[in-house]
Every structure is written in structure tokens, then in C-alpha cells.
Scaffold this motif. Structure first.
Motif, PDB file in Angstrom:
ATOM      1  N   ILE A 152       1.387   6.971  -6.597  1.00 55.22           N
ATOM      2  CA  ILE A 152       0.264   7.864  -6.908  1.00 55.22           C
ATOM      3  C   ILE A 152       0.649   9.312  -6.599  1.00 55.22           C
ATOM      4  N   LEU A 153       1.321   9.524  -5.467  1.00 56.83           N
ATOM      5  CA  LEU A 153       1.700  10.883  -5.070  1.00 56.83           C
ATOM      6  C   LEU A 153       2.756  11.481  -6.000  1.00 56.83           C
ATOM      7  N   ASP A 165       2.314   1.753  -3.470  1.00 52.58           N
ATOM      8  CA  ASP A 165       1.266   2.266  -4.363  1.00 52.58           C
ATOM      9  C   ASP A 165       1.014   3.740  -4.103  1.00 52.58           C
ATOM     10  N   ALA A 166       0.920   4.083  -2.812  1.00 53.82           N
ATOM     11  CA  ALA A 166       0.619   5.473  -2.443  1.00 53.82           C
ATOM     12  C   ALA A 166       1.728   6.411  -2.902  1.00 53.82           C
ATOM     13  N   ARG A 211       0.837  -1.207   0.000  1.00 57.18           N
ATOM     14  CA  ARG A 211       0.000   0.000   0.000  1.00 57.18           C
ATOM     15  C   ARG A 211       0.870   1.254   0.000  1.00 57.18           C
ATOM     16  N   ARG A 264      -6.048   9.061   3.326  1.00 57.09           N
ATOM     17  CA  ARG A 264      -5.690   7.637   3.414  1.00 57.09           C
ATOM     18  C   ARG A 264      -4.452   7.352   2.570  1.00 57.09           C
ATOM     19  N   ILE A 265      -4.411   7.947   1.373  1.00 57.87           N
ATOM     20  CA  ILE A 265      -3.244   7.769   0.497  1.00 57.87           C
ATOM     21  C   ILE A 265      -2.021   8.448   1.121  1.00 57.87           C
ATOM     22  N   ALA A 317       1.532   6.634   2.522  1.00 60.70           N
ATOM     23  CA  ALA A 317       2.859   6.998   2.012  1.00 60.70           C
ATOM     24  C   ALA A 317       3.758   7.580   3.107  1.00 60.70           C
ATOM     25  N   LEU A 377      -5.284  12.573  -7.649  1.00 61.72           N
ATOM     26  CA  LEU A 377      -5.324  11.330  -6.849  1.00 61.72           C
ATOM     27  C   LEU A 377      -6.583  10.516  -7.144  1.00 61.72           C
ATOM     28  N   ASP A 387     -10.359  10.207   1.700  1.00 58.53           N
ATOM     29  CA  ASP A 387      -9.696   9.304   0.752  1.00 58.53           C
ATOM     30  C   ASP A 387      -8.289   9.805   0.412  1.00 58.53           C
TER      31      ASP A 387
END
Length: 204
Positions: free
Chosen positions: A139-140, A135-136, A132, A195-196, A200, A185, A192
Motif C-alpha cells: 500500500i505504501l 500488505d502495508a 499485514r 496503523r499501516i 510496515a 492510503l 488508520d
């Protein structure tokens, strides 16, 4: 990664290695045995990930020293400490260093298997968390440095006005960055987005 669950037995007593190995293999686990902490530490970098059954009383280097060395090297395999001596202070030290369980010899099969399953649950949870986090972070990576600054402020629980003041920009500009980062995002709510951010490691 295969589905088999591997146990590393580190114990200088051959009888224990043999009996524990037999008990675990008949319970469906894969087993590797090591006759000393030194031998295990020498090969641990190349060893397959699994759960470590670690005897406390061993010549050259004892179980707690092996455990400490694993922590220092960043080896994340869960450790179950085995001892023939009910020594509470050893148990406390082992648990403080992150041992999953502390088992006295002679151990019952059910107790040992229960501790091993708890260890593998810990591996699964850690794998999930690190996946996770990866992934985060990916995405960031789509955010601009300023959008990341705004998200960091939000992750710390700061209101728009405070974030604006800290960054030397207007609250309106913070709102624009906030709207942009939510779009990038692909989230609809602040929770939400947070959470990301938390996955991270932001907002710590």
C-alpha cells in the motif's frame, strides 16, 4: 499450506522418538523424526514448517546449539526444549533464544500438547503479522518519496511544524502531503494511516 500441524522431533533416543511420535500422531498431529541435531540442521531449509521438539542432551551438537543455529539461519519455527535433567540455566538460555516452552522428561501428554498449541498460536500470529506487513508495504508503494517522509515523521509522533523543519519545506506543504497520502492510503483518520505505517515497520 495445509491445515495439518507438523511436529519435528529431534532426539537421539529412539525410545523417546517412538513414544512421542505415537502420542502426537494419536492426538492428530503429523510427525517427522530426526535422530540428531546435525541431521535436522542439514535438511531444515527443505523441511516443512512446523513446531520443533528439541532434546537438549545430544551427541555431536546439543539442543541449545541447534536452537542457536536455527536463530542464526533465520529459521522461524517455534522450538520446545526437552530435557531429562532439570537444569534451570539451560531453561533460561533456551527461553532467551525464543523457545516457547521447556519441558522435563518424562513429560505428560497434556503438558506437551499445551506447549505445542502455544507454539502453533505463535506461528499463526507471526503469519498474520508478516502478511499485514507485506500488505502495508505494498500500500505504501503508492506514495511519493516525500509523502513517505511525511508519514515517517507522523509515525515518529512529530508535529507538522517539526516535520516541515526537518524536511526543509513549509508546514502548509506538509499538510498537502499529509492530505494526499491519506487519500492514497484510502484512510479517513491519522490513526488508520499510522496503523499501516507501523505494520510496515515505520516509526521505529
Amino acid at each position: 499450506m495445509t491445515d495439518r500441524k507438523l511436529i519435528h522431533i529431534v532426539d537421539d533416543e529412539e525410545a523417546i522418538r517412538r513414544s512421542a511420535s505415537f502420542m502426537l500422531k494419536t492426538s492428530g498431529y503429523a510427525v517427522e523424526t530426526w535422530s540428531s541435531g546435525v541431521a535436522f540442521l542439514k535438511e531444515v531449509r527443505h523441511a516443512e514448517h512446523g513446531c520443533v521438539l528439541l532434546d537438549v542432551r545430544m551427541p555431536e551438537i546439543d539442543g541449545l546449539e541447534v536452537q542457536k543455529s536455527l536463530v542464526e539461519r533465520g529459521v522461524t519455527m517455534p522450538v520446545i526444549i526437552l530435557t531429562g535433567h532439570g537444569d534451570v540455566s539451560i531453561a533460561v538460555r533456551a527461553m532467551k533464544m525464543g523457545a516457547v516452552e521447556f519441558i522435563e522428561k518424562p513429560f505428560e501428554k497434556a503438558v506437551l500438547v499445551g506447549a505445542i498449541e502455544a507454539a502453533f498460536e505463535r506461528i499463526a500470529a507471526a503469519d498474520g503479522a508478516s502478511a499485514r506487513a507485506a500488505d502495508a508495504r505494498m500500500i505504501l508503494g503508492a506514495l511519493t518519496p516525500r509523502e513517505r517522509d511525511v508519514l515517517e515523521g507522523l509515525a515518529q509522533g512529530l508535529p507538522n511544524k517539526t516535520i516541515a523543519y526537518d524536511l526543509g519545506i513549509s508546514p502548509r506543504t506538509v499538510e498537502v502531503h499529509r492530505a494526499n497520502l491519506m487519500t492514497k492510503l484510502d484512510v479517513r483518520s491519522l490513526s488508520d494511516a499510522l496503523r499501516i505505517a507501523f505494520a510496515a515497520g515505520m516509526g521505529v
